[in-house]
Design an enzyme around this catalytic site. Structure first.
Site, PDB file in Angstrom:
ATOM      1  N   LYS A  14       0.831  -1.219   0.000  1.00 20.82           N
ATOM      2  CA  LYS A  14       0.000   0.000   0.000  1.00 20.82           C
ATOM      3  C   LYS A  14       0.863   1.265   0.000  1.00 20.82           C
ATOM      4  O   LYS A  14       0.579   2.213  -0.723  1.00 20.82           O
ATOM      5  CB  LYS A  14      -0.940   0.026   1.230  1.00 20.82           C
ATOM      6  CG  LYS A  14      -1.888  -1.168   1.302  1.00 20.82           C
ATOM      7  CD  LYS A  14      -2.913  -1.016   2.423  1.00 20.82           C
ATOM      8  CE  LYS A  14      -2.318  -1.105   3.815  1.00 20.82           C
ATOM      9  NZ  LYS A  14      -1.833  -2.447   4.189  1.00 20.82           N
ATOM     10  N   ARG A  89      -9.631   0.698   9.059  1.00 20.88           N
ATOM     11  CA  ARG A  89      -9.218  -0.669   9.381  1.00 20.88           C
ATOM     12  C   ARG A  89     -10.280  -1.411  10.176  1.00 20.88           C
ATOM     13  O   ARG A  89     -10.085  -2.583  10.504  1.00 20.88           O
ATOM     14  CB  ARG A  89      -7.948  -0.607  10.221  1.00 20.88           C
ATOM     15  CG  ARG A  89      -6.694  -1.155   9.557  1.00 20.88           C
ATOM     16  CD  ARG A  89      -5.555  -0.919  10.525  1.00 20.88           C
ATOM     17  NE  ARG A  89      -4.361  -1.644  10.243  1.00 20.88           N
ATOM     18  CZ  ARG A  89      -3.335  -1.171   9.530  1.00 20.88           C
ATOM     19  NH1 ARG A  89      -3.404   0.016   8.982  1.00 20.88           N
ATOM     20  NH2 ARG A  89      -2.266  -1.894   9.392  1.00 20.88           N
ATOM     21  N   ARG A 128      11.460  -6.313   4.882  1.00 15.55           N
ATOM     22  CA  ARG A 128      11.374  -4.891   5.232  1.00 15.55           C
ATOM     23  C   ARG A 128      11.943  -4.657   6.634  1.00 15.55           C
ATOM     24  O   ARG A 128      12.541  -3.627   6.911  1.00 15.55           O
ATOM     25  CB  ARG A 128       9.906  -4.455   5.166  1.00 15.55           C
ATOM     26  CG  ARG A 128       9.668  -2.990   5.453  1.00 15.55           C
ATOM     27  CD  ARG A 128       8.238  -2.589   5.159  1.00 15.55           C
ATOM     28  NE  ARG A 128       7.291  -3.091   6.124  1.00 15.55           N
ATOM     29  CZ  ARG A 128       5.968  -2.936   6.047  1.00 15.55           C
ATOM     30  NH1 ARG A 128       5.441  -2.294   5.039  1.00 15.55           N
ATOM     31  NH2 ARG A 128       5.172  -3.412   6.970  1.00 15.55           N
ATOM     32  N   ARG A 134      11.241  -0.951  12.297  1.00 15.57           N
ATOM     33  CA  ARG A 134       9.924  -1.054  12.923  1.00 15.57           C
ATOM     34  C   ARG A 134       9.876  -2.297  13.798  1.00 15.57           C
ATOM     35  O   ARG A 134      10.065  -3.414  13.321  1.00 15.57           O
ATOM     36  CB  ARG A 134       8.832  -1.136  11.854  1.00 15.57           C
ATOM     37  CG  ARG A 134       8.528   0.201  11.229  1.00 15.57           C
ATOM     38  CD  ARG A 134       7.527   0.082  10.108  1.00 15.57           C
ATOM     39  NE  ARG A 134       6.321  -0.669  10.469  1.00 15.57           N
ATOM     40  CZ  ARG A 134       5.255  -0.751   9.685  1.00 15.57           C
ATOM     41  NH1 ARG A 134       5.246  -0.149   8.527  1.00 15.57           N
ATOM     42  NH2 ARG A 134       4.201  -1.436  10.070  1.00 15.57           N
ATOM     43  N   ARG A 146      -0.496  -9.480  13.408  1.00 20.45           N
ATOM     44  CA  ARG A 146      -1.026  -8.453  12.513  1.00 20.45           C
ATOM     45  C   ARG A 146      -1.886  -9.058  11.411  1.00 20.45           C
ATOM     46  O   ARG A 146      -2.914  -8.492  11.036  1.00 20.45           O
ATOM     47  CB  ARG A 146       0.122  -7.647  11.912  1.00 20.45           C
ATOM     48  CG  ARG A 146       0.638  -6.609  12.897  1.00 20.45           C
ATOM     49  CD  ARG A 146       2.051  -6.230  12.616  1.00 20.45           C
ATOM     50  NE  ARG A 146       2.210  -5.477  11.397  1.00 20.45           N
ATOM     51  CZ  ARG A 146       3.355  -5.377  10.730  1.00 20.45           C
ATOM     52  NH1 ARG A 146       4.434  -6.007  11.167  1.00 20.45           N
ATOM     53  NH2 ARG A 146       3.436  -4.641   9.656  1.00 20.45           N
TER      54      ARG A 146
HETATM   55  P1  ADP Z   1       1.114  -2.357   8.051  1.00 22.59           P
HETATM   56  O1  ADP Z   1       0.005  -2.167   7.045  1.00 22.59           O
HETATM   57  O2  ADP Z   1       2.377  -2.837   7.427  1.00 22.59           O
HETATM   58  O3  ADP Z   1       0.703  -3.162   9.241  1.00 22.59           O
HETATM   59  P2  ADP Z   1       0.840   0.402   8.986  1.00 22.59           P
HETATM   60  O4  ADP Z   1       1.948   1.370   8.907  1.00 22.59           O
HETATM   61  O5  ADP Z   1      -0.364   0.659   8.149  1.00 22.59           O
HETATM   62  O6  ADP Z   1       1.520  -0.970   8.647  1.00 22.59           O
HETATM   63  O7  ADP Z   1       0.337   0.257  10.505  1.00 22.59           O
HETATM   64  C1  ADP Z   1       1.225  -0.038  11.560  1.00 22.59           C
HETATM   65  C2  ADP Z   1       0.451  -0.143  12.877  1.00 22.59           C
HETATM   66  O8  ADP Z   1      -0.168   1.127  13.188  1.00 22.59           O
HETATM   67  C3  ADP Z   1      -0.719  -1.140  12.900  1.00 22.59           C
HETATM   68  O9  ADP Z   1      -0.299  -2.459  13.168  1.00 22.59           O
HETATM   69  C4  ADP Z   1      -1.585  -0.539  14.029  1.00 22.59           C
HETATM   70  O10 ADP Z   1      -1.062  -0.829  15.294  1.00 22.59           O
HETATM   71  C5  ADP Z   1      -1.430   0.959  13.827  1.00 22.59           C
HETATM   72  N1  ADP Z   1      -2.490   1.480  12.919  1.00 22.59           N
HETATM   73  C6  ADP Z   1      -2.300   2.031  11.688  1.00 22.59           C
HETATM   74  N2  ADP Z   1      -3.471   2.392  11.135  1.00 22.59           N
HETATM   75  C7  ADP Z   1      -4.438   2.055  12.024  1.00 22.59           C
HETATM   76  C8  ADP Z   1      -5.855   2.155  12.043  1.00 22.59           C
HETATM   77  N3  ADP Z   1      -6.524   2.669  11.005  1.00 22.59           N
HETATM   78  N4  ADP Z   1      -6.520   1.698  13.138  1.00 22.59           N
HETATM   79  C9  ADP Z   1      -5.868   1.189  14.180  1.00 22.59           C
HETATM   80  N5  ADP Z   1      -4.540   1.063  14.233  1.00 22.59           N
HETATM   81  C10 ADP Z   1      -3.818   1.479  13.174  1.00 22.59           C
END
Ligand code: ADP
Length: 190
Positions: A14, A89, A128, A134, A146
């Protein structure tokens, strides 16, 4: 206004595709993960709160995420629209987003889902993790959490848009340019 939700499990690509989309379609990138990581880096209260959830691979509570997104939307002007990356999400977040956009006279144009098998996702995230710094990319158990959270809490969001006739799935395995071309065709059709 073009408002696109880019959807898919962790590691689906994404972030990579968002970069290309914002450039071509002149949209504002709204990545909740990036916004949280920015807060984390700046050591804000919001960052400290989010870290507890992020490091374990859990979702940050809806109300916290929704307020942060609302703030970003309210403070963005002169944009041709948004690309939402990592948000919504949960179904509650999707409903809140619809309300926020409606208040601004906008709506979601469509959701584009990147389809990637789980074994490929795990490999990509681990790769990654070597450079991303991270905590949530570094360990197999957190990666599995996740993916499970995605299946349990996030997948219903696809249904939410499907019921509105706004859902389109794209194969997320292959050349970055080829995937981007497919995304562009969908956005051009809005
Ligand atoms: P990835 O898609 O690789 O898991 P992101 O950078 O989108 O990585 O998200 C990393 C973390 O940030 C998630 O695992 C969650 O803890 C938090 N997070 C991000 N976006 C949301 C959301 N919309 N609602 C709740 N938690 C979120």
């Amino acid at each position: 206004m073009l408002n696109v939700v880019l959807f898919g499990p962790p590691g689906a690509g994404k972030g990579t595709q968002s970069e290309k989309i914002i450039e071509k379609f002149e949209l504002t990138h709204l990545s909740t993960g990036d916004l949280f990581r920015k807060h984390l880096g700046e050591g804000t209260d919001l960052g400290k709160l989010a870290k507890k959830y992020m490091d374990e691979g859990h979702l940050v509570p809806d109300q916290v995420v929704i307020s942060m997104v609302e703030d970003k939307i309210n403070n963005t002007s002169g944009s041709k629209g948004f690309i939402f990356d990592g948000f919504p999400r949960t179904t509650a977040q999707a409903e809140a987003l619809d309300k926020m956009l409606k208040n601004h006279g906008m709506a979601i144009s469509g959701m584009i889902a990147l389809d990637v098998p789980h074994d490929v996702l795990k490999e990509r995230i681990k790769e990654r993790g070597k450079t991303s710094n991270r905590a949530d990319d570094q360990n197999e158990e957190k990666i599995n959490t996740r993916i499970k959270v995605y299946l349990d809490e996030t997948l219903p969001v696809a249904k939410y848009y499907e019921e509105q006739g706004k859902f389109k799935k794209i194969n997320g395995v292959g050349e970055i340019e080829e995937i981007f071309n497919q995304i562009s065709v969908v956005i051009d059709s809005y």
